[in-house]
Enzyme design. Structure first.
Site, PDB file in Angstrom:
ATOM      1  N   GLY A  29      28.853 -30.568 -14.800  1.00  0.00           N
ATOM      2  CA  GLY A  29      28.914 -29.322 -15.560  1.00  0.00           C
ATOM      3  C   GLY A  29      27.979 -28.245 -15.046  1.00  0.00           C
ATOM      4  N   SER A  30      27.875 -27.193 -15.839  1.00  0.00           N
ATOM      5  CA  SER A  30      27.161 -25.981 -15.432  1.00  0.00           C
ATOM      6  C   SER A  30      25.715 -26.243 -15.043  1.00  0.00           C
ATOM      7  CB  SER A  30      27.182 -24.984 -16.582  1.00  0.00           C
ATOM      8  OG  SER A  30      26.263 -23.949 -16.334  1.00  0.00           O
TER       9      SER A  30
END
Lengths: 384, 129
Positions: B58-59
């Site tokens: 993810g980010s």
């Protein structure tokens, strides 16, 4: 990773907590990316500016470290959430504005140039060929490596900040000689900037750290930026090598079929409630071209135009801004379509844009549908 | 492969996940509890654990989450991964949480509830008690 005696001492904390943290980030990044050492860099470009993305945790972190941290190389900054000149025209709460201004102040305190732009390669002078830099903004890293003869990895917000504080970056990946293991052959005739954005998006999905790309005609700045923006959105890849490359490596065609797949993934609406231009932000050439295209015409719906503040100031002097505002454009500096808090799904169902990067983030972060059109089509369909 | 990403020495109890962890959005920063219904650690707290998981996903903004949970005293005392990803690496570096990577075999043999000492100054890195 081999560290010099001085670097070891900084990592142990003998040069203070900030240096220790910065070296911890560089060593962790370097180990993760198999770097054997740190090397000097001359320019850092930071992401992690928009309160919409870094939130309270980011704001608090920056506020804390800005008391002691200072950058020691030229350091520029990505866009933030709004343009202070016209933020009152938009429905942003006080908390957002004050937290965003706190983030701005923290960066300025650290000595960062508050450029709030994702196109540093267009608004600052480019250093000499082969200069090592540390760019965290993906489209800027790709542009720097592919078009500006600079060397950078696709840095994280943190490795770029640590690099700015220390003046060094891990020597890994794209900083060394790089030979792509795949070549994409561009097969689309008469491409516009939307086509190049989709090509970039496709290349980013396929490439690892870099890709060869062949069959490109001469491209203008708008098209180059679209391709870099598209690539930065879809993967980890951070460089185009132009040409066929090694005859023995795999070749893949980017043809009508592949383009349609990308188009169908990102184009989710038949029409938009408003238009956005700029992601990456528009440079002076694009503003000049847009002004010419809008001569005697006006938008029939809202059109947000994103550009760096320096470009806005130049465009104001030349008279472009008056002309664009006459045509119905909302001019926004210091911010961008990408991750904007100014377009909210409570008010807007769909946005029309020519930006693949903008489309991706509008869809995935703002939850808004997107209608993709080239600038030419936008002018034809949406102005009178 | 064994790598030391953030050095340190700690002693604690293993909490293992076979799922990767997305720190942005799946960890409650005030409590350290995993809030993703589809995660194997759903409703478990990672606070004060030696957290073992394949890698982060993810980010990259998730690194700030790791910094936040450390500031809130709800962070793991160390992390051990199979693969070093930049989000977890920079997050642990910001927060000064020891982080190492281990081989697939080591990952298979380490289990939730084990009491271990992680010491990056020793060649074996992990000492089972």
């Amino acid at each position: 990773m081999e560290l010099t005696r001085e670097e070891e001492s900084a990592l142990k904390g003998e040069q203070g907590e900030i240096m220790q943290m910065a070296y911890r980030i560089l060593v962790a990044t370097g180990e993760a990316t198999d770097a054997e050492k740190l090397i000097p860099i001359e320019w850092a470009h930071l992401s992690g500016v928009n309160y919409n993305t870094i939130g309270d945790a980011g704001e608090e972190f920056l506020s804390t470290i800005s008391k002691n941290a200072r950058v020691i190389v030229k350091t520029t900054l990505n866009p933030m959430g709004f343009d202070i000149d016209n933020v009152s025209n938009y429905n942003l709460d006080e908390n957002f504005i004050s937290k965003q201004l706190s983030i701005r102040n923290s960066y300025v305190t650290m000595g960062v140039i508050p450029s709030f732009s994702c196109i540093p390669y267009e608004i600052f002078d480019i250093p000499k060929n082969g200069t090592q830099v540390a760019f965290a903004e993906s489209n800027a890293a790709i542009h720097a490596n592919s078009y500006d003869n600079l060397k950078t990895n696709k840095e994280s917000a943190f490795s770029a900040l640590a690099s700015a504080i220390v003046g060094k970056s891990p020597y890994s990946s794209l900083r060394k000689e790089d030979t792509p293991n795949i070549t994409i052959r561009m097969k689309i005739k008469n491409p516009d900037e939307l086509t190049y954005g989709m090509l970039g998006f496709y290349a980013g999905k396929i490439g690892d750290t870099s890709v060869n790309i062949s069959g490109l005609a001469k491209m203008d700045q708008r098209q180059c930026k679209a391709m870099c923006g598209g690539m930065g959105t879809s993967g980890t890849c951070a460089k185009f090598n132009f040409g066929e490359g090694d005859p023995n490596i795999e070749k893949i065609d980017f043809d009508e079929k592949e383009m349609l797949k990308v188009h169908d993934e990102l184009n989710t609406a038949e029409k938009g409630d408003l238009i956005t231009l700029g992601s990456p932000q528009l440079g002076l050439d694009e503003i000049s071209d847009l002004t010419a295209k809008l001569k005697g015409r006006s938008f029939q719906k809202r059109c947000m135009v994103f550009l760096p503040r320096t470009v806005k100031e130049q465009a104001q002097k030349i008279g472009y801004i008056t002309e664009l505002e006459r045509a119905g454009c909302e001019i926004l500096s210091d911010c961008c379509t990408c991750l904007t808090p100014l377009i909210c799904k409570d008010d807007i169902d769909a946005v029309t844009t020519n930006s693949i990067k903008g489309a991706f983030y509008l869809k995935n972060s703002n939850g808004i549908d997107v209608n993709l059109k080239s600038l030419k089509e936008i002018i034809e369909d949406e102005t009178r | 492969m064994n790598k030391i990403l953030v050095a340190g020495k700690v002693e604690g109890i293993v909490l293992k996940s076979n799922d990767p962890i997305n720190f942005l959005g799946t960890v409650d920063k005030k409590t350290g509890i995993i809030t993703d219904k589809n995660h194997t650690l759903f409703e478990k707290s990672i606070k004060n654990s030696i957290l073992v998981f394949p890698s982060g996903v993810g980010s990259s903004v998730g690194a700030y989450t790791i910094y936040s949970i450390k500031s809130n005293n709800t962070a793991p005392i160390a992390m051990i991964c199979k693969k070093a990803d930049l989000t977890v690496a920079t997050g642990c570096a910001l927060a000064n949480i020891p982080l190492i990577t281990i081989t697939d075999e080591q990952f298979e043999s380490i289990k939730t509830g084990m009491k271990v000492i992680l010491d990056t100054d020793t060649t074996t890195l992990i000492h089972y008690q």
